[in-house]
Design a protein around this motif. Structure first.
Motif, PDB file in Angstrom:
ATOM      1  N   ARG A   1     -12.923   9.131  -1.126  1.00 54.63           N
ATOM      2  CA  ARG A   1     -11.830   8.211  -1.412  1.00 54.63           C
ATOM      3  C   ARG A   1     -10.560   8.980  -1.788  1.00 54.63           C
TER       4      ARG A   1
ATOM      5  N   TYR B   1       8.508   7.579  -0.729  1.00 50.98           N
ATOM      6  CA  TYR B   1       7.257   6.826  -0.788  1.00 50.98           C
ATOM      7  C   TYR B   1       6.225   7.515   0.085  1.00 50.98           C
ATOM      8  N   VAL B   2       4.976   7.184  -0.195  1.00 55.97           N
ATOM      9  CA  VAL B   2       3.861   7.738   0.566  1.00 55.97           C
ATOM     10  C   VAL B   2       3.032   6.567   1.077  1.00 55.97           C
ATOM     11  N   ARG B   3       2.648   6.598   2.318  1.00 50.08           N
ATOM     12  CA  ARG B   3       1.780   5.544   2.843  1.00 50.08           C
ATOM     13  C   ARG B   3       0.315   5.958   2.661  1.00 50.08           C
ATOM     14  N   VAL B   4      -0.576   5.057   3.061  1.00 49.74           N
ATOM     15  CA  VAL B   4      -2.007   5.311   2.904  1.00 49.74           C
ATOM     16  C   VAL B   4      -2.395   6.631   3.571  1.00 49.74           C
ATOM     17  N   PRO B   5      -3.392   7.325   3.014  1.00 53.87           N
ATOM     18  CA  PRO B   5      -3.789   8.615   3.607  1.00 53.87           C
ATOM     19  C   PRO B   5      -4.493   8.427   4.946  1.00 53.87           C
TER      20      PRO B   5
ATOM     21  N   ALA C   1      -1.398   6.258  -3.509  1.00 53.55           N
ATOM     22  CA  ALA C   1      -1.689   5.558  -2.255  1.00 53.55           C
ATOM     23  C   ALA C   1      -3.181   5.587  -1.942  1.00 53.55           C
ATOM     24  N   ALA C   2      -3.843   6.723  -2.261  1.00 48.49           N
ATOM     25  CA  ALA C   2      -5.286   6.829  -2.005  1.00 48.49           C
ATOM     26  C   ALA C   2      -6.079   5.858  -2.884  1.00 48.49           C
ATOM     27  N   MET C   3      -5.581   5.626  -4.097  1.00 50.94           N
ATOM     28  CA  MET C   3      -6.324   4.799  -5.050  1.00 50.94           C
ATOM     29  C   MET C   3      -6.230   3.310  -4.754  1.00 50.94           C
ATOM     30  N   ILE C   4      -5.278   2.905  -3.881  1.00 53.73           N
ATOM     31  CA  ILE C   4      -5.170   1.486  -3.533  1.00 53.73           C
ATOM     32  C   ILE C   4      -5.528   1.259  -2.067  1.00 53.73           C
ATOM     33  N   TYR C   5      -6.492   2.023  -1.583  1.00 52.68           N
ATOM     34  CA  TYR C   5      -6.814   1.984  -0.153  1.00 52.68           C
ATOM     35  C   TYR C   5      -8.296   1.691   0.082  1.00 52.68           C
ATOM     36  N   GLN C   6      -9.136   2.611  -0.401  1.00 54.15           N
ATOM     37  CA  GLN C   6     -10.576   2.420  -0.255  1.00 54.15           C
ATOM     38  C   GLN C   6     -11.212   2.283  -1.637  1.00 54.15           C
ATOM     39  N   ILE C   7     -12.369   1.624  -1.650  1.00 56.22           N
ATOM     40  CA  ILE C   7     -13.103   1.420  -2.891  1.00 56.22           C
ATOM     41  C   ILE C   7     -13.961   2.655  -3.162  1.00 56.22           C
ATOM     42  N   GLY C   8     -13.909   3.163  -4.379  1.00 52.67           N
ATOM     43  CA  GLY C   8     -14.701   4.341  -4.732  1.00 52.67           C
ATOM     44  C   GLY C   8     -16.130   3.965  -5.112  1.00 52.67           C
TER      45      GLY C   8
ATOM     46  N   TRP D   1      11.293   2.261  -7.753  1.00 48.70           N
ATOM     47  CA  TRP D   1       9.899   1.986  -8.086  1.00 48.70           C
ATOM     48  C   TRP D   1       9.768   1.173  -9.367  1.00 48.70           C
TER      49      TRP D   1
ATOM     50  N   PRO E   1      -8.740  12.441  -1.551  1.00 49.07           N
ATOM     51  CA  PRO E   1      -8.818  13.759  -0.910  1.00 49.07           C
ATOM     52  C   PRO E   1      -8.889  14.867  -1.975  1.00 49.07           C
TER      53      PRO E   1
ATOM     54  N   GLY F   1      -4.811   1.820  -9.116  1.00 44.98           N
ATOM     55  CA  GLY F   1      -5.527   1.201  -8.000  1.00 44.98           C
ATOM     56  C   GLY F   1      -6.801   0.524  -8.447  1.00 44.98           C
ATOM     57  N   ASN F   2      -7.761   0.443  -7.539  1.00 41.67           N
ATOM     58  CA  ASN F   2      -9.021  -0.203  -7.893  1.00 41.67           C
ATOM     59  C   ASN F   2      -9.764   0.629  -8.929  1.00 41.67           C
TER      60      ASN F   2
ATOM     61  N   HIS G   1       0.807  -1.222   0.000  1.00 42.30           N
ATOM     62  CA  HIS G   1       0.000   0.000   0.000  1.00 42.30           C
ATOM     63  C   HIS G   1       0.840   1.272   0.000  1.00 42.30           C
ATOM     64  N   LEU G   2       2.155   1.093  -0.085  1.00 39.40           N
ATOM     65  CA  LEU G   2       3.003   2.280  -0.246  1.00 39.40           C
ATOM     66  C   LEU G   2       2.988   2.650  -1.721  1.00 39.40           C
TER      67      LEU G   2
END
Lengths: 428, 192
Positions: B182, B170-174, A290-297, B94, B184, A407-408, A282-283
């Motif tokens: 979903r 790198y960036v971790r989850v928001p 990162a936002a696009m592979i976290y929650q489902i839209g 990457w 920001p 992402g998703n 998820h990095l």
């Protein structure tokens, strides 16, 4: 005559004869009432009645569907592995959305996935425990019996794999969208267990770990755990199935599938983002990635008519499908039958719940011409499912026909109806 | 005024309900607590041990890693993944992962390799490797991916200090909040 299709009349005759024999040997004349009339004649409509399904102990004990219903899951071809692989490991298995009815996916057809590939563990629930420790006042171990003593919740939630719709040009909706399913989940809120153990205020994340051979673990925000995460032992009115995490799993509503830790055995409260194998996935290079592979839209898809199906004739049909969002309940769904030029509000078939599938339908009088049909949803916090072009624009990247959403992929799906009624992928 | 006075009472009641505990469950024993395998990225909790790539290469063969992941850890023998990233250190971290490459070359912390070998390998015999063996296998995989030299000894103190190719890029989850979108709004190029 086919020996298998024994008519009810024949069975009744045979049965009556057998009963008669029993009656005679037992000298019980009262049983005579079960016999057919003396003439042997049955009403003529009986000729049209279906053969009987032999009533076995298994059928009495745990029913099976009609052998005329053959809908099946398939190993998904998206991702890097087929299930089972040569070791017997399971990865992604897709649900037959083209045959789905309503919003609850039967447990036997619910999509399944594992964090990497894994064996399906055969866990004895009497021996399984869930330990919660880390930054807590009172570390605790709970047995399955313990978990069922806490106040329970029963809620509808979907789960969706991040890789769902990664191959949106495949033939069928099972291939393009089959890595999501919706079920009724029963269990105890994680927040209830967190109160029981007393979470320390410096705990900002928790790590949930499964009992499968690779012990998949994910780091999840403490606020999410305090909000709506379920430690679920029930699914659609019965115990979870092994592939779905028996005896207990997490439901993390709206987060992509991998967070919904199956076979959960350990939860640790921590003060920083951890770096398990799942977390490292998820990095990303950018905050957006990162936002696009976290929650489902917000997302929807038409399940009928969909790729591989065929409309037999022009005339009225209900275009139907599923819609959902990872952040809220669905507010509405629109359907277009002219490739997005005009949109019609669809009827929602059930009460939308937060982070749950809703069934939509739109009555359509097919004129026999060529059409491209699509659906889009808007959720209760105002997010609109984007087209591929709209998403590229919103993310500031150039749109090309080969554009792959990061992402998703929650972009609008298209099905193409030919003049002979055959349905194919409108993106292919 | 009466209704205003009621507010604190309701807050108190709400507080009591939130603080409800049931006394169900029991404290884990020391042995049960010790079974936790969750590691902090700081390295706290790593068992004492050490190993280098030379030892790791021998273990790679003797522990049968080679059977599934292939000689030189390049995969291709079974569906078990390639453990050598396709591209070398001359590529951006990457871009060093592709196809079935599964070794965490683009991880920011070498503890991920240690942790995954510890929890998930070898298939069917998970949890049988001793700490020294895991340090050595981790060193071997970092060595074949040209991240550390062959003779570097890894231990509980220096594992998390290995300089990974990705550095801090790198960036971790928001951060997550209920009912927030979903993506920001600050990350969208055009306002909604």
């Amino acid at each position: 005559m086919d020996p298998k299709s024994k008519s009810r009349r024949e069975l009744l005759k045979g049965g009556a004869a057998a009963v008669g024999a029993v009656a005679a040997s037992a000298s019980v004349s009262k049983i005579a009432f079960a016999q057919t009339p003396a003439s042997g004649a049955l009403p003529s409509y009986a000729e049209n009645e279906a053969p009987m399904i032999p009533l076995t102990d298994d059928l009495i004990g745990y029913g099976v569907r009609s052998h005329y219903v053959t809908s099946k899951r398939i190993p998904s071809t998206t991702g890097y592995a087929i299930s089972p692989d040569e070791f017997g490991l399971s990865f992604h298995v897709a649900t037959p959305l083209q045959d789905s009815i309503g919003t609850i996916q039967a447990s036997s057809l619910h999509y399944t996935a594992t964090t990497k590939k894994t064996f399906i563990p055969d866990i004895d629930p009497a021996k399984h425990t869930l330990m919660i420790d880390g930054l807590v006042d009172r570390p605790r171990i709970f047995t399955m019996a313990d978990l069922k003593r806490f106040p329970s919740v029963t809620r509808f939630h979907f789960i969706e794999c991040n890789s769902n719709s990664a191959a949106p040009t495949d033939k069928t909706v099972q291939q393009t969208h089959g890595l999501t399913s919706n079920a009724e989940w029963t269990g105890v809120l994680l927040s209830t267990l967190f109160k029981e153990v007393g979470i320390k205020k410096e705990a900002s994340w928790f790590v949930a770990e499964g009992a499968e051979e690779e012990k998949g673990a994910s780091t999840i925000p403490m606020l999410k755990g305090m909000t709506d995460v379920i430690v679920a032992y029930g699914m659609n009115g019965e115990a979870l199935r092994p592939q779905n995490g028996f005896p207990v799993r997490l439901i993390v509503p709206g987060f992509e599938g991998i967070f919904n830790t199956k076979w959960v055995r350990h939860i640790k409260a921590v003060d920083q983002y951890q770096l398990n194998m799942n977390d490292y996935g998820h990095l990303n290079r950018t905050a957006l990635g990162a936002a696009m592979i976290y929650q489902i839209g917000p997302k929807s898809v038409i399940t009928f008519p969909s790729g591989g199906q065929k409309l037999p004739d022009h005339g009225w049909y209900e275009i139907t499908g599923l819609a959902w969002s990872g952040q809220a309940a669905v507010k509405n769904v629109e359907v277009s039958t002219d490739n997005g030029k005009t949109w019609h509000i669809a009827e929602l078939k059930n009460t939308p719940h937060p982070m749950a599938h809703v069934r939509f339908g739109y009555m359509w009088n097919w004129d026999g011409g060529e059409h491209v049909i699509l659906s889009r949803t808007t959720d209760a916090i105002g997010q609109v499912q984007p087209s591929r072009e709209q998403l590229a624009k919103a993310l500031g990247v150039e749109f090309t026909p080969q554009y792959r959403p990061p992402g998703n992929n929650n972009t609008i799906m298209k099905w193409k109806i030919a003049s002979d009624g055959s349905v194919t992928n409108g993106l292919a | 005024m009466a209704s205003l006075k009621l507010v604190p009472v309701f807050l108190l009641l709400g507080g009591a309900a939130l603080a409800q505990t049931y006394g169900v469950g029991r404290a884990p024993t020391a042995a049960e607590s010790a079974q936790s395998i969750t590691l902090s990225p700081t390295g706290a909790g790593l068992p004492v041990g050490h190993g280098n790539a030379v030892e790791g290469k021998e273990l790679y063969t003797s522990k049968s890693c080679i059977v599934c992941h292939g000689p030189e850890a390049t995969g291709g023998v079974t569906s078990a993944p390639n453990l050598q990233a396709k591209f070398g250190p001359d590529h951006n971290a990457w871009e060093r992962r592709g196809g079935g490459d599964q070794v965490a070359v683009r991880a920011p912390n070498a503890i991920i390799l240690w942790d995954f070998i510890h929890r998930a390998m070898p298939l069917g015999n998970e949890g049988t490797l001793a700490p020294n063996e895991i340090y050595a296998l981790t060193a071997y995989l970092l060595y074949v991916n040209k991240i550390i030299p062959e003779d570097q000894v890894l231990d509980q103190n220096n594992l998390t200090k290995v300089k990974m190719p990705i550095g801090n890029e790198y960036v971790r989850v928001p951060d997550w909040k209920p009912n927030s979108p979903r993506i920001p709004a600050s990350l969208l190029k055009i306002p909604k």
